[in-house]
Write an enzyme that holds these catalytic residues in place. Structure first.
Site, PDB file in Angstrom:
ATOM      1  N   TYR A 196      13.607 -27.687  -1.405  1.00  0.00           N
ATOM      2  CA  TYR A 196      13.442 -27.927   0.037  1.00  0.00           C
ATOM      3  C   TYR A 196      14.570 -28.804   0.581  1.00  0.00           C
ATOM      4  O   TYR A 196      15.159 -28.506   1.618  1.00  0.00           O
ATOM      5  CB  TYR A 196      12.083 -28.574   0.292  1.00  0.00           C
ATOM      6  CG  TYR A 196      11.838 -28.973   1.730  1.00  0.00           C
ATOM      7  CD1 TYR A 196      11.717 -28.011   2.724  1.00  0.00           C
ATOM      8  CD2 TYR A 196      11.725 -30.313   2.086  1.00  0.00           C
ATOM      9  CE1 TYR A 196      11.492 -28.370   4.049  1.00  0.00           C
ATOM     10  CE2 TYR A 196      11.493 -30.682   3.406  1.00  0.00           C
ATOM     11  CZ  TYR A 196      11.378 -29.712   4.378  1.00  0.00           C
ATOM     12  OH  TYR A 196      11.162 -30.075   5.688  1.00  0.00           O
ATOM     13  N   LEU A 243       3.679 -16.800  13.186  1.00  0.00           N
ATOM     14  CA  LEU A 243       2.228 -17.047  13.194  1.00  0.00           C
ATOM     15  C   LEU A 243       1.644 -17.177  11.786  1.00  0.00           C
ATOM     16  O   LEU A 243       0.459 -16.959  11.581  1.00  0.00           O
ATOM     17  CB  LEU A 243       1.496 -15.944  13.976  1.00  0.00           C
ATOM     18  CG  LEU A 243       2.002 -15.740  15.415  1.00  0.00           C
ATOM     19  CD1 LEU A 243       1.328 -14.535  16.046  1.00  0.00           C
ATOM     20  CD2 LEU A 243       1.775 -16.988  16.262  1.00  0.00           C
ATOM     21  N   VAL A 265      -1.199 -37.769   6.235  1.00  0.00           N
ATOM     22  CA  VAL A 265      -2.111 -38.269   7.265  1.00  0.00           C
ATOM     23  C   VAL A 265      -3.110 -37.189   7.669  1.00  0.00           C
ATOM     24  O   VAL A 265      -4.329 -37.417   7.683  1.00  0.00           O
ATOM     25  CB  VAL A 265      -1.333 -38.775   8.493  1.00  0.00           C
ATOM     26  CG1 VAL A 265      -2.301 -39.171   9.606  1.00  0.00           C
ATOM     27  CG2 VAL A 265      -0.458 -39.976   8.112  1.00  0.00           C
ATOM     28  N   GLY A 293       1.067 -21.869  12.463  1.00  0.00           N
ATOM     29  CA  GLY A 293       0.551 -22.046  13.816  1.00  0.00           C
ATOM     30  C   GLY A 293       0.001 -20.737  14.362  1.00  0.00           C
ATOM     31  O   GLY A 293       0.364 -19.642  13.908  1.00  0.00           O
TER      32      GLY A 293
END
Length: 330
Positions: free
Chosen positions: A162, A37, A204, A40
């Protein structure tokens, strides 16, 4: 499609909630989510379907039910992984430290989440006898600076931590398939966008949020860097096929659109979608380029088409229109 018991790590995130919504709309699937959490939220998961939160202590095997089970916990907790995976037919491992810049700022934290966290759930799959393990990977950051289109046979040269951590995850998937028979499938996602991406900081989602708030859109560098933008519904089809198609254990697939789009072109195509919803006169400015990012990236997806029977279907203009509508209708 066959009904199975799903364990989804990072299930409260953008792609996790999109997968869960797809499964719940179809019905009959049992789904357990493990999520810390940190990005999200419970509210995000609730938007995908009804859920019940269960304690990590004394977890029983995943069993059919009408509600999604949420277990709040971190993927670096190896004991939780072993308990959570019992009864799973498929593990979909979305949970990760995401993005180049966070990995540059904290390489060790990136490694713990993306390498150790992946190892924990591969171990859980091995001990629980899970039939299929889907790993969310990243093509451009693993291959690094190379002449696109990127394909699965290109030698990896990660530019950022990453990419290195995702490459390590792919390596462990390969090893667990070859040594332990865990049917792993690594999916190298393009730049995913679409509804449910409110928490995403990808280009985006960031541009739409800034436009809605009346802020300028900031393009890093000169805007000629390229990416392969894939709509989330297309990606979810690929995930679900990867869980069920025969004879794909141990494979790696590029999941993107095979279309190269500059960030400047993306901006030029996003502005009309925003204008159609009444958001106009948006300032666009260029800022300094970011460290660790590749210049050009788009994918050759012919292997996914050949072995999974999958290809992207939603074009960029349609995808942007649907994404803008979702952001404004929230």
């Amino acid at each position: 499609m066959a009904l199975v018991n799903w364990l989804v790590t990072g299930g409260c995130g953008f792609i996790g909630t999109a997968l869960i919504r797809s499964l719940m709309e179809e019905g009959g699937h049992a789904v357990r989510v493990v999520d810390n959490l940190s990005v999200g939220t419970r509210e995000d998961l609730a938007a995908a379907g009804d859920f019940v939160e269960v304690s990590s202590d004394g977890l029983g095997p995943i069993a059919p039910g009408e509600q999604v089970e949420l277990v709040a916990g971190d993927i670096t907790d190896e004991d939780l992984a072993l308990r959570a995976a019992r009864g799973a037919g498929v593990i979909v491992h979305f949970a990760a430290n995401t993005g180049v810049m966070p990995s540059v700022e904290d390489p060790r934290g990136d490694c713990m989440s993306n390498v150790v966290g992946t190892l924990n759930y591969l171990e859980a799959a091995r001990h629980a006898g899970v039939g299929r393990f889907i790993f969310a990977s990243s093509g451009g950051t693993i291959v690094g600076e190379a002449e696109p289109p990127i394909h699965e046979e290109m030698p990896p040269h990660p530019v950022a931590p990453y990419g290195a951590s995702k490459l390590a995850g792919e390596g462990y998937c390969s090893a667990y398939f070859s040594t332990f028979g865990v049917e792993t499938v690594a999916l190298r996602f393009g730049n995913v966008y679409g509804p449910l991406s409110g928490h995403k900081n990808s280009v985006v989602a960031r541009f739409i949020k800034r436009a809605v708030e009346g802020e300028a859109l900031e393009i890093y560098g000169d805007g000629t860097q390229t990416r392969d933008f894939i709509f989330v519904d297309d990606l979810i089809r690929a995930v679900r096929l990867s869980a069920t198609v025969e004879d794909v254990g141990g494979e790696v697939f590029q999941i993107a659109t095979s279309a190269e789009t500059t960030v400047q072109e993306l901006t030029d195509r996003l502005l009309p979608a925003l204008a159609a919803e009444g958001i106009e006169n948006i300032e666009v400015r260029k800022t300094a380029a970011r460290r660790g990012e590749v210049r050009r990236n788009y994918a050759d997806t012919s292997k996914a088409q050949r072995m999974l029977g999958w290809k992207a279907e939603v074009g960029l203009d349609e995808g942007l229109r649907r994404t803008v509508e979702w952001f404004l209708g929230r």
